[in-house]
Design a protein around this motif. Structure first.
Motif, PDB file in Angstrom:
ATOM      1  N   ALA A 144       0.823  -1.529   0.265  1.00 44.63           N
ATOM      2  CA  ALA A 144       0.095   0.191   0.226  1.00 44.63           C
ATOM      3  C   ALA A 144       0.954   1.510   0.595  1.00 44.63           C
ATOM      4  O   ALA A 144       0.818   2.540  -0.066  1.00 44.63           O
ATOM      5  CB  ALA A 144      -0.722  -0.434   1.191  1.00 44.63           C
ATOM      6  N   ASP A 145       2.376   0.747   0.495  1.00 46.75           N
ATOM      7  CA  ASP A 145       3.197   2.356   0.173  1.00 46.75           C
ATOM      8  C   ASP A 145       4.176   2.180  -0.987  1.00 46.75           C
ATOM      9  O   ASP A 145       4.568   3.256  -0.406  1.00 46.75           O
ATOM     10  CB  ASP A 145       3.249   2.731   2.025  1.00 46.75           C
ATOM     11  N   ARG A 146       3.438   1.634  -2.352  1.00 42.67           N
ATOM     12  CA  ARG A 146       4.593   1.547  -2.449  1.00 42.67           C
ATOM     13  C   ARG A 146       4.838   2.920  -4.004  1.00 42.67           C
ATOM     14  O   ARG A 146       3.989   3.021  -4.506  1.00 42.67           O
ATOM     15  CB  ARG A 146       4.336   0.761  -3.411  1.00 42.67           C
ATOM     16  N   PRO A 147       5.581   3.646  -4.275  1.00 37.96           N
ATOM     17  CA  PRO A 147       5.414   5.419  -4.720  1.00 37.96           C
ATOM     18  C   PRO A 147       4.690   5.256  -5.978  1.00 37.96           C
ATOM     19  O   PRO A 147       4.095   6.159  -6.285  1.00 37.96           O
ATOM     20  CB  PRO A 147       7.338   5.155  -4.744  1.00 37.96           C
ATOM     21  N   GLY A 148       5.360   4.191  -6.457  1.00 37.97           N
ATOM     22  CA  GLY A 148       4.499   4.226  -8.610  1.00 37.97           C
ATOM     23  C   GLY A 148       3.098   3.875  -8.187  1.00 37.97           C
ATOM     24  O   GLY A 148       2.381   3.736  -9.045  1.00 37.97           O
ATOM     25  N   ARG A 149       2.382   3.322  -6.628  1.00 38.96           N
ATOM     26  CA  ARG A 149       0.535   2.876  -7.426  1.00 38.96           C
ATOM     27  C   ARG A 149      -0.322   3.806  -6.936  1.00 38.96           C
ATOM     28  O   ARG A 149      -0.005   5.012  -6.654  1.00 38.96           O
ATOM     29  CB  ARG A 149       0.598   1.679  -6.268  1.00 38.96           C
ATOM     30  N   SER A 150      -1.261   4.436  -7.346  1.00 35.51           N
ATOM     31  CA  SER A 150      -2.063   5.010  -7.777  1.00 35.51           C
ATOM     32  C   SER A 150      -3.318   5.075  -8.321  1.00 35.51           C
ATOM     33  O   SER A 150      -3.085   3.846  -8.662  1.00 35.51           O
ATOM     34  CB  SER A 150      -2.249   5.833  -9.266  1.00 35.51           C
ATOM     35  N   LEU A 151      -4.080   5.508  -7.117  1.00 33.32           N
ATOM     36  CA  LEU A 151      -5.318   5.073  -7.237  1.00 33.32           C
ATOM     37  C   LEU A 151      -6.233   5.697  -8.288  1.00 33.32           C
ATOM     38  O   LEU A 151      -7.189   5.317  -8.882  1.00 33.32           O
ATOM     39  CB  LEU A 151      -6.582   5.482  -6.242  1.00 33.32           C
ATOM     40  N   PRO A 152      -6.101   6.991  -8.218  1.00 32.13           N
ATOM     41  CA  PRO A 152      -6.654   7.502  -9.497  1.00 32.13           C
ATOM     42  C   PRO A 152      -5.883   7.448 -11.220  1.00 32.13           C
ATOM     43  O   PRO A 152      -6.554   7.314 -11.987  1.00 32.13           O
ATOM     44  CB  PRO A 152      -7.021   9.016  -9.695  1.00 32.13           C
ATOM     45  N   GLY A 153      -4.847   7.658 -10.927  1.00 31.82           N
ATOM     46  CA  GLY A 153      -3.957   7.250 -12.622  1.00 31.82           C
ATOM     47  C   GLY A 153      -2.844   8.555 -12.454  1.00 31.82           C
ATOM     48  O   GLY A 153      -3.829   9.412 -12.433  1.00 31.82           O
ATOM     49  N   LEU A 154      -2.139   7.765 -12.556  1.00 33.87           N
ATOM     50  CA  LEU A 154      -0.720   9.488 -12.704  1.00 33.87           C
ATOM     51  C   LEU A 154      -1.647  10.255 -13.440  1.00 33.87           C
ATOM     52  O   LEU A 154      -1.183  11.873 -13.095  1.00 33.87           O
ATOM     53  CB  LEU A 154       0.364   8.408 -13.013  1.00 33.87           C
ATOM     54  N   ALA A 155      -2.150  10.307 -14.149  1.00 33.87           N
ATOM     55  CA  ALA A 155      -2.092  11.360 -15.509  1.00 33.87           C
ATOM     56  C   ALA A 155      -3.961  11.965 -14.998  1.00 33.87           C
ATOM     57  O   ALA A 155      -3.923  13.093 -14.999  1.00 33.87           O
ATOM     58  CB  ALA A 155      -2.713  10.374 -16.612  1.00 33.87           C
ATOM     59  N   GLN A 156      -4.056  11.193 -14.344  1.00 31.86           N
ATOM     60  CA  GLN A 156      -5.701  11.564 -13.185  1.00 31.86           C
ATOM     61  C   GLN A 156      -4.997  12.528 -12.237  1.00 31.86           C
ATOM     62  O   GLN A 156      -5.759  13.827 -11.670  1.00 31.86           O
ATOM     63  CB  GLN A 156      -6.689  10.698 -13.205  1.00 31.86           C
ATOM     64  N   GLU A 157      -3.754  12.504 -11.924  1.00 29.04           N
ATOM     65  CA  GLU A 157      -3.188  12.466 -10.564  1.00 29.04           C
ATOM     66  C   GLU A 157      -3.092  13.606 -11.064  1.00 29.04           C
ATOM     67  O   GLU A 157      -3.030  15.302 -10.044  1.00 29.04           O
ATOM     68  CB  GLU A 157      -2.427  12.674  -9.577  1.00 29.04           C
ATOM     69  N   LYS A 158      -2.314  14.319 -11.945  1.00 28.44           N
ATOM     70  CA  LYS A 158      -1.689  16.077 -12.294  1.00 28.44           C
ATOM     71  C   LYS A 158      -2.514  16.619 -12.767  1.00 28.44           C
ATOM     72  O   LYS A 158      -2.816  18.096 -12.715  1.00 28.44           O
ATOM     73  CB  LYS A 158      -0.442  15.131 -13.848  1.00 28.44           C
ATOM     74  N   TRP A 159      -4.090  16.363 -14.375  1.00 27.25           N
ATOM     75  CA  TRP A 159      -5.234  17.084 -14.187  1.00 27.25           C
ATOM     76  C   TRP A 159      -5.569  17.640 -12.814  1.00 27.25           C
ATOM     77  O   TRP A 159      -5.637  18.382 -12.875  1.00 27.25           O
ATOM     78  CB  TRP A 159      -6.174  15.801 -15.086  1.00 27.25           C
ATOM     79  N   LEU A 160      -6.042  16.263 -11.957  1.00 27.44           N
ATOM     80  CA  LEU A 160      -6.410  16.865 -10.459  1.00 27.44           C
ATOM     81  C   LEU A 160      -5.503  18.037  -9.617  1.00 27.44           C
ATOM     82  O   LEU A 160      -6.254  19.953  -9.479  1.00 27.44           O
ATOM     83  CB  LEU A 160      -6.736  16.878  -9.166  1.00 27.44           C
ATOM     84  N   LEU A 161      -4.056  18.190  -9.637  1.00 29.07           N
ATOM     85  CA  LEU A 161      -3.309  19.471  -9.111  1.00 29.07           C
ATOM     86  C   LEU A 161      -3.678  20.350 -10.863  1.00 29.07           C
ATOM     87  O   LEU A 161      -2.993  21.149  -9.968  1.00 29.07           O
ATOM     88  CB  LEU A 161      -2.074  18.855  -9.486  1.00 29.07           C
ATOM     89  N   ASP A 162      -3.098  19.964 -11.261  1.00 30.36           N
ATOM     90  CA  ASP A 162      -3.412  21.682 -12.606  1.00 30.36           C
ATOM     91  C   ASP A 162      -4.126  22.367 -12.236  1.00 30.36           C
ATOM     92  O   ASP A 162      -4.447  24.205 -12.346  1.00 30.36           O
ATOM     93  CB  ASP A 162      -3.283  20.411 -13.981  1.00 30.36           C
ATOM     94  N   GLY A 163      -6.068  22.020 -12.218  1.00 33.23           N
ATOM     95  CA  GLY A 163      -6.232  22.064 -12.070  1.00 33.23           C
ATOM     96  C   GLY A 163      -6.652  22.758 -10.144  1.00 33.23           C
ATOM     97  O   GLY A 163      -7.456  23.892 -10.319  1.00 33.23           O
ATOM     98  N   LEU A 164      -6.464  21.844  -9.623  1.00 34.49           N
ATOM     99  CA  LEU A 164      -6.413  23.086  -7.851  1.00 34.49           C
ATOM    100  C   LEU A 164      -5.551  24.143  -8.833  1.00 34.49           C
ATOM    101  O   LEU A 164      -5.692  24.955  -7.789  1.00 34.49           O
ATOM    102  CB  LEU A 164      -6.026  22.361  -7.585  1.00 34.49           C
ATOM    103  N   ALA A 165      -4.037  24.066  -9.087  1.00 34.81           N
ATOM    104  CA  ALA A 165      -3.330  25.455  -9.053  1.00 34.81           C
ATOM    105  C   ALA A 165      -4.207  27.057  -9.901  1.00 34.81           C
ATOM    106  O   ALA A 165      -3.440  27.580  -9.861  1.00 34.81           O
ATOM    107  CB  ALA A 165      -2.215  25.163  -9.931  1.00 34.81           C
ATOM    108  N   GLN A 166      -5.904  26.120 -10.120  1.00 37.96           N
ATOM    109  CA  GLN A 166      -5.799  27.872 -10.974  1.00 37.96           C
ATOM    110  C   GLN A 166      -6.589  28.649 -10.403  1.00 37.96           C
ATOM    111  O   GLN A 166      -6.502  29.532 -10.288  1.00 37.96           O
ATOM    112  CB  GLN A 166      -7.075  27.078 -11.978  1.00 37.96           C
ATOM    113  N   HIS A 167      -6.372  28.089  -9.116  1.00 37.60           N
ATOM    114  CA  HIS A 167      -7.881  28.943  -8.034  1.00 37.60           C
ATOM    115  C   HIS A 167      -8.472  30.001  -8.374  1.00 37.60           C
ATOM    116  O   HIS A 167      -9.142  30.828  -8.429  1.00 37.60           O
ATOM    117  CB  HIS A 167      -6.223  30.116  -7.389  1.00 37.60           C
TER     118      HIS A 167
END
Length: 503
Positions: A319-342
């Protein structure tokens, strides 16, 4: 003609409205009601399906093979004396005679009424609302969110109570239907075996959507929806099945997932951009609500890595393995890019599974939730802290109980700073009536978990630029119809101050 069985009726909308009995309705082709969703400042999606025999085994609702013209109308008043948008759409046989209309040219931050006409019949009328323009906060928003409506587990009274709130927006966070075989001894029963084919899924949606309480909730406000596991199959993850019940080959699993995605789109008010392409469907998306809020709707099933250590609740180093993702790495980036827009005062992340750390007394976490993808959760939390996101709020379904949680930079350290807030809605019916229990399970090892409820219902939020007030609403029972609803607890989320404050 309207045929009524049993007591209590509920009238939906203006001239030509039909009377929906509490348990059954037969009224021409509009037996499944109407819905709207995906509002933006000048348009909204309108939905209906023609199905005079909604439980037909072939999944086509008793309709002929011919396509059918369907008129639609939008009005600022319930009488429909003035039309601001109208047109004709085609309900196609290949799409189970469903209709998705993007009604445009509307005023921002405005309430409308809509209806359809086909084959000489007028549909129930629905109420909808557009979003504020990008530069305006708009009016305060009453937003409800809910999940997990197992038809067999009880009556959909919580949907009826949601309709009575006359909200500006409703979020459904998954498990709109359940895929399982009929089980004896339940309050109600699914029709037929476990659903696998497109016809099966269409018929199951017909069984759910004929329910007048669900129809009332759809007709009361626009919806934003995302599926979870039971909309396809229990605990699925990407192309991985957690178990093989019923046994399916790889090709059969692809066919099942394809059928489930297609039926999900057919029966919900999604924009055409979310229409599935075979075995894939674009579900994660951003919905701005002026300067007041941005809704980031996540897909936590389609791109996730398989559950660590075979799923379940357990200790698992993977469960702590760094490469594992629940939404997928592309969706993680999409979410953080959107959050950065404020864009808005509040960033509301609509998603499916428990986000905060949640261990039992033995230190065991749920591998199907974010505890099974801890590096992924940490990347997202650190990401919004680094980007200076002022008010991140995670909205969650799935777990069939209500929770209010502080989100911590380090869940193993009680002194760690609070970096966000999570609100978890209970189920509409799943797990039955529930209990009056309010003590937080394993609260001594999870001090950041601040509230727990085992009642069925939904969460009502009132969103202003300075504060979100969250009321956990619970019905007294789902084993009988028409139960009352009451507020179990209320919390304030204050601008710039992450975490929950009980009122």
């Amino acid at each position: 003609m309207v045929t009524c069985v049993k007591r209590r009726t509920f009238v939906l909308g203006g001239v030509g409205a039909v009377v929906l009995p509490r348990h059954r309705v037969v009224a021409g082709p509009f037996t499944l009601g109407v819905a709207s969703g995906e509002p933006d400042p000048d348009s909204v999606v309108l939905w209906t399906r023609l199905a005079p025999v909604p439980l037909a085994a072939d999944g086509h609702g008793g309709m002929p093979r011919a396509d059918v013209a369907v008129e639609w109308q939008v009005s600022p008043d319930a009488s429909f004396r003035q039309l601001v948008a109208s047109g004709t759409a085609t309900a196609r046989h290949d799409e189970a005679h469903t209709v998705h209309v993007v009604a445009g040219g509307l005023r921002p931050d405005f309430e409308y009424h809509y209806r359809f006409r086909a084959q000489g019949h007028l549909s129930p009328a629905g109420r909808t609302r557009t979003a504020p323009p990008p530069a305006a906060a708009g009016r305060d928003l009453t937003m409800l969110f809910a999940s997990c409506a197992n038809f067999e587990a009880g009556y959909f009274t919580a949907y009826r109570r949601m309709a009575e709130e006359r909200a500006g927006l409703i979020l459904h966070l998954g498990d709109y239907i359940y895929e399982g075989v009929a089980k004896p001894g339940h309050v109600r029963q699914h029709l037929g075996p476990e659903i696998l084919t497109l016809a099966d899924y269409r018929r199951r949606y017909g069984q759910y959507k004929v329910d007048p309480d669900l129809q009332a909730a759809h007709a009361s406000a626009p919806w934003l929806v995302v599926p979870d596991d039971h909309d396809v199959e229990d605990d699925w993850a990407g192309m991985h099945r957690l178990d093989n019940l019923p046994p399916l080959s790889a090709a059969q699993w692809v066919q099942r997932r394809t059928a489930a995605f297609r039926a999900y789109y057919e029966h919900l008010p999604l924009r055409p951009r979310s229409a599935p392409a075979g075995n894939a469907m674009q579900l994660y998306r951003r919905v701005p609500w002026g300067r007041l809020a941005t809704f980031h709707m996540l897909d936590t099933r389609q791109f996730r890595d398989p559950q660590a250590c075979g799923g379940g609740s357990k200790k698992c180093a993977d469960a702590d393995r760094p490469g594992r993702s629940l939404p997928g790495l592309a969706q993680e980036k999409w979410l953080l890019d959107g959050l950065a827009q404020h864009r808005g005062a509040w960033d509301l992340i609509g998603q499916q599974v428990f986000f905060a750390g949640q261990l039992n007394a033995a230190g065991v976490g749920n591998m199907d939730a974010w505890d099974g993808y801890r590096a992924s959760r940490d990347r997202i939390q650190r990401g919004w802290v680094q980007r200076g996101v002022r008010n991140p709020v995670v909205l969650t379904g799935d777990i069939h109980t209500g929770w209010a949680n502080d989100l911590k930079a380090d869940y193993t350290d009680p002194r760690s700073p609070v970096v966000g807030t999570e609100l978890v809605c209970t189920s509409i019916t799943s797990r039955g009536d529930g209990t009056a229990k309010t003590s937080i399970p394993a609260g001594d090892v999870n001090p950041h978990l601040r509230f727990y409820s085992d009642r069925r219902g939904y969460v009502r939020t009132t969103i202003t630029p300075a504060q979100i007030t969250a009321d956990f609403r619970g019905v007294d029972a789902v084993s009988r119809p028409d139960a009352a609803v009451r507020t179990l607890a209320s919390f304030a989320l204050r601008d710039g101050r992450p975490g929950v404050n009980r009122l």
